[in-house]
Write a protein that holds these residues in place. Structure first.
Motif, PDB file in Angstrom:
ATOM      1  N   LEU A 560      54.008 -88.623  55.964  1.00 53.19           N
ATOM      2  CA  LEU A 560      53.348 -87.832  57.003  1.00 53.19           C
ATOM      3  C   LEU A 560      54.189 -87.874  58.268  1.00 53.19           C
ATOM      4  N   ALA A 561      54.355 -86.724  58.910  1.00 58.52           N
ATOM      5  CA  ALA A 561      55.077 -86.634  60.183  1.00 58.52           C
ATOM      6  C   ALA A 561      54.495 -85.474  60.978  1.00 58.52           C
ATOM      7  N   MET A 562      54.727 -85.503  62.310  1.00 60.29           N
ATOM      8  CA  MET A 562      54.184 -84.493  63.212  1.00 60.29           C
ATOM      9  C   MET A 562      55.312 -83.845  64.003  1.00 60.29           C
ATOM     10  N   SER A 563      55.153 -82.562  64.258  1.00 62.97           N
ATOM     11  CA  SER A 563      56.139 -81.820  65.030  1.00 62.97           C
ATOM     12  C   SER A 563      56.119 -82.293  66.476  1.00 62.97           C
ATOM     13  N   PRO A 564      57.184 -82.084  67.223  1.00 59.40           N
ATOM     14  CA  PRO A 564      57.223 -82.589  68.606  1.00 59.40           C
ATOM     15  C   PRO A 564      56.184 -81.954  69.515  1.00 59.40           C
ATOM     16  N   GLU A 565      55.773 -80.715  69.257  1.00 58.61           N
ATOM     17  CA  GLU A 565      54.753 -80.096  70.104  1.00 58.61           C
ATOM     18  C   GLU A 565      53.351 -80.531  69.717  1.00 58.61           C
ATOM     19  N   GLY A 566      53.181 -81.214  68.601  1.00 58.01           N
ATOM     20  CA  GLY A 566      51.891 -81.769  68.216  1.00 58.01           C
ATOM     21  C   GLY A 566      50.956 -80.813  67.534  1.00 58.01           C
ATOM     22  N   GLU A 567      51.413 -79.645  67.100  1.00 62.03           N
ATOM     23  CA  GLU A 567      50.530 -78.672  66.454  1.00 62.03           C
ATOM     24  C   GLU A 567      50.610 -78.733  64.936  1.00 62.03           C
ATOM     25  N   THR A 568      51.753 -79.069  64.408  1.00 53.44           N
ATOM     26  CA  THR A 568      51.997 -78.996  62.977  1.00 53.44           C
ATOM     27  C   THR A 568      52.221 -80.393  62.419  1.00 53.44           C
ATOM     28  N   ILE A 569      51.719 -80.610  61.229  1.00 52.21           N
ATOM     29  CA  ILE A 569      52.013 -81.834  60.483  1.00 52.21           C
ATOM     30  C   ILE A 569      52.659 -81.445  59.168  1.00 52.21           C
ATOM     31  N   VAL A 570      53.521 -82.312  58.675  1.00 46.79           N
ATOM     32  CA  VAL A 570      54.152 -82.114  57.381  1.00 46.79           C
ATOM     33  C   VAL A 570      53.793 -83.309  56.510  1.00 46.79           C
ATOM     34  N   THR A 571      53.464 -83.045  55.258  1.00 45.21           N
ATOM     35  CA  THR A 571      53.076 -84.090  54.310  1.00 45.21           C
ATOM     36  C   THR A 571      53.977 -83.998  53.093  1.00 45.21           C
ATOM     37  N   GLY A 572      54.308 -85.153  52.544  1.00 48.18           N
ATOM     38  CA  GLY A 572      55.097 -85.228  51.326  1.00 48.18           C
ATOM     39  C   GLY A 572      54.396 -86.083  50.298  1.00 48.18           C
ATOM     40  N   ALA A 573      54.594 -85.746  49.034  1.00 53.09           N
ATOM     41  CA  ALA A 573      53.896 -86.443  47.957  1.00 53.09           C
ATOM     42  C   ALA A 573      54.826 -86.593  46.767  1.00 53.09           C
ATOM     43  N   GLY A 574      54.328 -87.318  45.769  1.00 49.49           N
ATOM     44  CA  GLY A 574      55.080 -87.517  44.554  1.00 49.49           C
ATOM     45  C   GLY A 574      55.235 -86.268  43.713  1.00 49.49           C
ATOM     46  N   ASP A 575      54.549 -85.180  44.072  1.00 47.23           N
ATOM     47  CA  ASP A 575      54.750 -83.916  43.357  1.00 47.23           C
ATOM     48  C   ASP A 575      56.018 -83.195  43.799  1.00 47.23           C
ATOM     49  N   GLU A 576      56.832 -83.867  44.655  1.00 48.12           N
ATOM     50  CA  GLU A 576      58.130 -83.371  45.111  1.00 48.12           C
ATOM     51  C   GLU A 576      58.001 -82.081  45.895  1.00 48.12           C
ATOM     52  N   THR A 577      57.020 -82.042  46.780  1.00 51.32           N
ATOM     53  CA  THR A 577      56.848 -80.909  47.690  1.00 51.32           C
ATOM     54  C   THR A 577      56.573 -81.423  49.096  1.00 51.32           C
ATOM     55  N   LEU A 578      56.986 -80.628  50.071  1.00 52.76           N
ATOM     56  CA  LEU A 578      56.656 -80.839  51.478  1.00 52.76           C
ATOM     57  C   LEU A 578      55.803 -79.672  51.925  1.00 52.76           C
ATOM     58  N   ARG A 579      54.644 -79.972  52.493  1.00 52.10           N
ATOM     59  CA  ARG A 579      53.693 -78.935  52.908  1.00 52.10           C
ATOM     60  C   ARG A 579      53.464 -79.037  54.406  1.00 52.10           C
ATOM     61  N   PHE A 580      53.492 -77.881  55.057  1.00 50.61           N
ATOM     62  CA  PHE A 580      53.339 -77.794  56.508  1.00 50.61           C
ATOM     63  C   PHE A 580      51.969 -77.198  56.819  1.00 50.61           C
ATOM     64  N   TRP A 581      51.243 -77.872  57.710  1.00 51.37           N
ATOM     65  CA  TRP A 581      49.864 -77.490  58.029  1.00 51.37           C
ATOM     66  C   TRP A 581      49.726 -77.288  59.537  1.00 51.37           C
ATOM     67  N   ASN A 582      48.997 -76.244  59.908  1.00 52.21           N
ATOM     68  CA  ASN A 582      48.614 -76.047  61.306  1.00 52.21           C
ATOM     69  C   ASN A 582      47.324 -76.822  61.540  1.00 52.21           C
ATOM     70  N   ALA A 583      47.460 -78.062  61.979  1.00 58.25           N
ATOM     71  CA  ALA A 583      46.316 -78.971  62.036  1.00 58.25           C
ATOM     72  C   ALA A 583      45.659 -79.023  63.400  1.00 58.25           C
ATOM     73  N   PHE A 584      46.390 -78.792  64.489  1.00 59.59           N
ATOM     74  CA  PHE A 584      45.855 -79.009  65.826  1.00 59.59           C
ATOM     75  C   PHE A 584      46.096 -77.784  66.703  1.00 59.59           C
ATOM     76  N   PRO A 585      45.275 -77.614  67.731  1.00 63.49           N
ATOM     77  CA  PRO A 585      45.436 -76.443  68.605  1.00 63.49           C
ATOM     78  C   PRO A 585      46.680 -76.559  69.466  1.00 63.49           C
ATOM     79  N   ARG A 586      47.076 -75.434  70.009  1.00 62.54           N
ATOM     80  CA  ARG A 586      48.244 -75.377  70.875  1.00 62.54           C
ATOM     81  C   ARG A 586      47.930 -75.982  72.234  1.00 62.54           C
ATOM     82  N   LYS A 587      48.941 -76.563  72.836  1.00 61.10           N
ATOM     83  CA  LYS A 587      48.757 -77.153  74.155  1.00 61.10           C
ATOM     84  C   LYS A 587      48.486 -76.066  75.186  1.00 61.10           C
ATOM     85  N   GLU A 588      47.621 -76.410  76.150  1.00 61.10           N
ATOM     86  CA  GLU A 588      47.342 -75.446  77.212  1.00 61.10           C
ATOM     87  C   GLU A 588      48.535 -75.287  78.145  1.00 61.10           C
TER      88      GLU A 588
END
Length: 604
Positions: A560-588
């Motif tokens: 698990l890791a987070m983008s520097p702006e704090g909006e996106t997270i990336v997850t990795g698993a044993g299925d050999e994929t990296l998935r990017f998620w829009n998890a948090f709102p944009r900074k004001e």
């Protein structure tokens, strides 16, 4: 009359009466089970009389054997029981309801999707039920009850003549308002089945839960991404570059143009990448290997700056930066601290607090976790080069008062303060609370080869602790997650060593990370005893209510890791994929402001 007696109806009536008499005589005989006389259901003592004894003896002698219990018919003791609540107190019964649920421990099942709406509806229903059962308004009281007055306190009175059908309110009760029905909003005119306060609660506007996209907006293939709980192979830099360790290689993925570059390949030396970590501000990447080597690379030039051969005797599974100080945790149970500006390869500090592999390591160098003070030995103010070239910009001084959290396969969480807990390893630890030990602070300096004692040591987890995350909004708050046998996320106050809260997630906790834009926490999960597995959950703190549950991985979500702006997270698993998620709102605003409620940051 004789004709009626000799008619078929009369014969059937006489036969019915004779059968009834025979049955009554049999019921009067006490049944015997297996040849033993059973006591009568009547608990009153029986007085034996000669006539009774004779009749009983005669009856017994006529019986040819023991009576079967199936021949005895049940005695009808009365009518059915009808419960009544006339003597009950509804208000008291409501408050005595057990909210803890069943006595047997139940495991929390992570739902397949967000249950924020369901939890909000349950809270509203509970409030309305409380309002309806225990009304706070005196205009609509509960069921009237007669006050208990002792008979001796009632003075004798002489009966007087009064109208029988004259309805009056009792003098002891509250006076009835005379103009109550003149109010248009009176409950007497309401056509709603609930009270006015409940209607107001239902009609009041409610904040809608934050919508979170349940599908990833990007999926990348990551061949040879290890399915190992004890490794840390994904990290996102402040320059928006994602570093991923795949087998013996480290690849860099640039977010703004999706460019991919190979940083290194260790197959020529027969080694494998076991951990990667970016410096907080800069383009320097540290790479740990299974053989215990530690390499430092410059990402823009894809060049190796320096190596520590060997840094540990076994694999390096955890890395964490604190400005120019690089801390590494290994399978050899040691935590080493190195100042990368120094030309030497030996660490300036060694910490021995775990009895098994160190699989989690995290410095509290976020904006909400610095508390002032120096880092100890090796923290010089001048930037010096490493070998022939320097590390360049990006090594700011953020080491003041930072604490290090380490988690191990021995189920322990250690809190290190390299300035305050530096002492001899022979010093004894002092217990401060159940499951927590604290090192005795002193001025005894440890040698380079001596191990420091942790400031705090938490024993509550019952499985390996890899997931560690410091709260960026509140100083001194640490979140830790346990493995398959624990399944809990616990929150610690590292200033006094107390447990703030805990959450049973129902599955293995692989990683934790705090949001930079909201007070929320992301957890990734693996093995579970329920049907919900391999999920990414977002929790609201401190209520610990679930905001969303994201699914998509088919194996344990180990990275698990987070983008520097704090909006996106990336997850990795044993299925050999990296998935990017829009998890948090944009900074004001473009720049994240420090919280004014964090008074600990103002202490010097």
């Amino acid at each position: 009359m004789s004709a009626l007696k000799n008619s078929p109806f009369g014969k059937r009536l006489r036969a019915f009466h004779s059968e009834t008499d025979d049955d009554g005589a049999q019921r009067r005989i006490k049944p015997r089970i297996f040849g033993l006389n059973t006591p009568s259901l009547d608990s009153r003592p029986t007085v034996a009389t000669p006539a009774t004894t004779t009749a009983t003896t005669a009856t017994t002698s006529d019986s040819t054997g023991p009576d079967s219990p199936l021949d005895s018919r049940p005695t009808n003791y009365g009518d059915r029981f009808v419960p009544t609540r006339d003597t009950g107190d509804m208000r008291t019964s409501y408050h005595l309801m057990d909210d803890s649920g069943p006595c047997t421990p139940s495991k929390r099942i992570i739902p397949s999707e967000s249950d924020a709406l369901k939890e909000q509806a349950n809270a509203i229903f509970t409030s309305i039920l409380h309002t309806e059962v225990t009304p706070p308004s005196p205009n609509r009281p509960a069921s009237p009850s007669r006050p208990s007055v002792p008979a001796s306190s009632i003075p004798p009175s002489t009966p007087t003549r009064r109208r029988i059908f004259h309805y009056t309110s009792p003098s002891s009760g509250p006076p009835t308002p005379t103009r109550r029905l003149d109010t248009p909003t009176d409950e007497a005119y309401s056509m709603s089945p609930v009270r006015a306060s409940s209607r107001q609660l239902l009609e009041s506007p409610r904040r809608q839960p934050r919508a979170v996209c349940k599908t990833p907006y990007r999926v990348l293939d990551a061949p040879d991404l290890a399915d190992d709980f004890y490794l840390n192979l994904v990290d996102w830099s402040t320059t928006n570059i994602l570093g991923v360790g795949l087998g013996a290689c480290v690849y860099l993925w640039t977010a703004h143009n999706a460019a991919v570059a190979k940083l290194c390949d260790l197959s020529n030396v027969g080694d494998t990448v076991s951990s990667v970590a970016w410096v907080q501000k800069g383009t320097i990447l540290a790479v740990g290997t299974l053989s215990g080597r530690l390499h430092i690379y410059d990402a823009p030039s894809l060049s190796l700056i320096r190596s520590y051969n060997p840094a540990h005797s076994q694999r390096i599974g955890a890395l964490s930066w604190n400005a120019h100080v690089l801390s590494s945790g290994s399978r050899d149970r040691m935590v080493h601290h190195r100042d990368v500006r120094e030309p030497g390869t030996r660490p300036f500090r060694r910490c021995t607090g775990h009895k098994q592999e160190v699989c989690g390591l995290r410095w509290s160098t976020g904006s909400g976790n610095t508390a002032g003070g120096g880092i100890g030995a090796g923290a010089s103010s001048a930037d010096s080069g490493i070998g022939g070239g320097g590390l360049g910009p990006g090594f700011g001084v953020h080491t003041a008062g930072a604490m290090l959290a380490s988690g191990g396969n021995d189920n322990k969480v250690c809190i290190w303060d390299l300035r305050g807990s530096r002492r001899s390893s022979a010093s004894a630890a002092v217990g401060t609370s159940a499951g927590t030990t604290r090192a005795r602070s002193g001025s005894i300096s440890a040698s380079e080869d001596g191990g420091d004692v942790p400031l705090w040591k938490f024993h509550e987890h019952t499985a390996a602790v890899k997931a560690l995350a410091w709260d960026p909004h509140v100083s001194g708050v640490l979140a830790s997650g346990g493995g398959t046998q624990d399944k809990h996320i616990r929150f610690w106050n590292t200033y006094n060593g107390s447990v703030l809260n805990q959450l049973d997630t129902g599955s293995q906790v692989c990683n934790l990370i705090w949001s930079l834009t909201s007070h929320e926490l992301v957890s990734t999960h693996g093995f579970s005893s329920t049907t919900a597995q391999n999920q990414i959950c977002i929790w609201r703190y401190p209520s610990l209510s679930m905001v969303a549950a994201l699914t998509g991985h088919t194996h344990r979500v180990l990275y698990l890791a987070m983008s520097p702006e704090g909006e996106t997270i990336v997850t990795g698993a044993g299925d050999e994929t990296l998935r990017f998620w829009n998890a948090f709102p944009r900074k004001e605003n473009g720049e994240r402001k420090e919280s004014r409620l964090d008074w600990a940051r103002l202490i010097r």
